[in-house]
Design an enzyme around this catalytic site. Structure first.
Site, PDB file in Angstrom:
ATOM      1  N   ARG A  91      44.179  45.353  41.218  1.00  0.00           N
ATOM      2  CA  ARG A  91      43.044  45.819  40.315  1.00  0.00           C
ATOM      3  C   ARG A  91      42.289  44.986  39.373  1.00  0.00           C
ATOM      4  NH1 ARG A  91      46.779  49.811  40.973  1.00  0.00           N
ATOM      5  NH2 ARG A  91      48.153  47.770  41.257  1.00  0.00           N
ATOM      6  N   THR A  92      42.905  43.794  39.172  1.00  0.00           N
ATOM      7  CA  THR A  92      41.968  42.957  38.222  1.00  0.00           C
ATOM      8  C   THR A  92      41.148  42.331  39.078  1.00  0.00           C
ATOM      9  OG1 THR A  92      44.115  42.632  36.795  1.00  0.00           O
ATOM     10  CG2 THR A  92      42.399  40.779  36.649  1.00  0.00           C
ATOM     11  N   LYS A 120      45.265  19.809  51.305  1.00  0.00           N
ATOM     12  CA  LYS A 120      45.168  18.420  51.689  1.00  0.00           C
ATOM     13  C   LYS A 120      45.553  17.464  50.259  1.00  0.00           C
ATOM     14  CE  LYS A 120      41.064  19.380  54.123  1.00  0.00           C
ATOM     15  NZ  LYS A 120      39.528  19.193  53.847  1.00  0.00           N
ATOM     16  N   ARG A 141      43.127  34.071  37.933  1.00  0.00           N
ATOM     17  CA  ARG A 141      44.357  34.149  37.800  1.00  0.00           C
ATOM     18  C   ARG A 141      44.797  33.320  38.321  1.00  0.00           C
ATOM     19  NH1 ARG A 141      47.511  39.998  38.828  1.00  0.00           N
ATOM     20  NH2 ARG A 141      46.167  40.301  37.022  1.00  0.00           N
ATOM     21  N   HIS A 174      46.854  38.130  29.057  1.00  0.00           N
ATOM     22  CA  HIS A 174      45.924  38.813  30.062  1.00  0.00           C
ATOM     23  C   HIS A 174      44.924  39.632  29.250  1.00  0.00           C
ATOM     24  CE1 HIS A 174      44.756  40.843  33.445  1.00  0.00           C
ATOM     25  NE2 HIS A 174      45.779  41.289  33.929  1.00  0.00           N
TER      26      HIS A 174
END
Ligand code: NCD
Length: 356
Positions: A91-92, A120, A141, A174
């Site tokens: 959703r986010t 790497k 996120r 959040h």
């Protein structure tokens, strides 16, 4: 302190910066009285929330028509954004992606560090710094606590800073979920959030959404919070201290039925097992904290049921049919609230409000 002072004194040292009280950090993350980097729920006040809700309401209304949508998608068509989502998200991620597209922003994405040069051996800090060479905004996120804040701090010290939006960082915050949660309360209660009783249920200890939402509720008057959870998942002390400091009444209980029957909004949450390395918390019996169809009879007639989603067993599927089930509308509200926030960061909110 202005953003231009960033290279001086304590602000040069990340660990010292991190330990500053939020109130002292906020100037670094704002520009000309606007949020620049959106990192903490504490960045929103009542006025900015109400403004963003008007922008979201206006935008969603006029984009129903093609000419309105064409106008919206011309607003920021000169901007590009990177979505760096290296922790699971549906959703986010999708709501931010579509919010960008509504405003005409072109997007790129990284959803897995195994596809970037981090494999790497490049540090995540260097990877995100690289984004700023190509884009005008980073939406991210990340599983590591404070990593999004660190990115914004780093970015602000480069010669090409770009705004950073926190789409969920570690267990702590959040903020845009809290924004869409309060937008959902605003829409459900016709703008009258003051005086409401909000019950938060489930894993209050490890859920970042309930933490950010608790901070945001400070902006409303006579709010009462009820924290309903097994004692193993009780709300953390820092949030309870915050509520006490701001004279916000709350109580904690493990009596689910009694708690939800008093609430105007019932905010269900998922047990955050992914944070549990020992397997201990999986043994906690949470069956008494699930919203069953029978509970529809004991909640207030006008109460709303919310959930940041994803849901597991916290809410019975047939509850979806009840008009008080707000979670599907809540997730859609997220797209509009995030579009309003992005428009605000890029100063396109005024044009949205003026659109006829
Ligand atoms: C929440 C999250 O990621 O913190 N989900 C979301 O953003 N809609 C809640 C959760 O995962 O339980």
């Amino acid at each position: 302190m202005e953003r231009t002072d960033l290279m001086t004194g304590i602000e040069k040292d990340w660990d010292k910066f991190l330990s500053l009280p939020i109130s002292q950090k906020l100037p670094f993350f704002s520009k000309e009285n606007r949020i620049y980097d959106c990192l903490f729920a504490q960045q929103f006040d009542r006025q900015s929330l109400s403004h963003l809700f008007s922008v979201a309401d206006t935008l969603r209304k006029f984009t129903k028509k093609k000419e309105g949508m064409d106008f919206a998608s011309s607003l920021l068509s000169h901007k590009r954004a990177m979505l760096y989502f290296v922790q699971p998200s549906t959703r986010t991620f999708l709501s931010f992606l579509n919010a960008c597209h509504i405003l005409g922003i072109k997007t790129g994405e990284i959803r897995d560090t195994s596809t970037s040069s981090e494999l790497k051996g490049e540090t995540p800090e260097d990877t995100v710094r690289t984004f700023s060479s190509y884009v005008d905004m980073i939406i991210m996120r990340h599983p590591a606590p404070n990593f999004v804040e660190k990115t914004a701090w780093l970015m602000n010290r480069t010669n090409r800073p770009v705004p950073v939006i926190n789409g969920g960082s570690g267990k702590d915050q959040h903020p845009t979920q809290a924004l869409l949660d309060v937008y959902t309360l605003h829409r459900s209660f016709d703008g009258n959030i003051d005086g409401k009783t909000i019950a938060m249920v489930g894993d209050l200890k490890r859920g970042r959404t309930v933490r950010s939402l608790s901070y945001l509720m400070k902006n409303y008057k006579n709010i009462k919070l009820i924290f309903i959870s097994p004692k193993e998942f009780a709300m953390e002390k820092d949030i309870l201290d915050f509520l006490n400091k701001h004279n916000m009444p709350f109580y904690e209980t493990d009596n689910f039925e009694e708690g939800i029957s008093q609430a105007d909004a019932i905010y269900m949450t998922r047990i955050q097992d992914e944070h549990d390395k020992s397997g201990e918390s999986k043994k906690v019996d949470i069956s008494a904290f699930e919203f069953k169809t029978k509970h529809l009879k004991i909640i207030k007639q006008k109460a709303i049921i919310m959930h940041p989603l994803p849901r597991r067993t916290e809410i019975d599927i047939p509850v979806d049919e009840d008009p008080r089930a707000m979670y599907w509308r809540q997730e859609r509200n997220g797209m509009w609230a995030r579009a309003a926030l992005i428009a605000h960061i890029f100063s396109a909110d005024g044009q949205i409000l003026k659109y006829k």
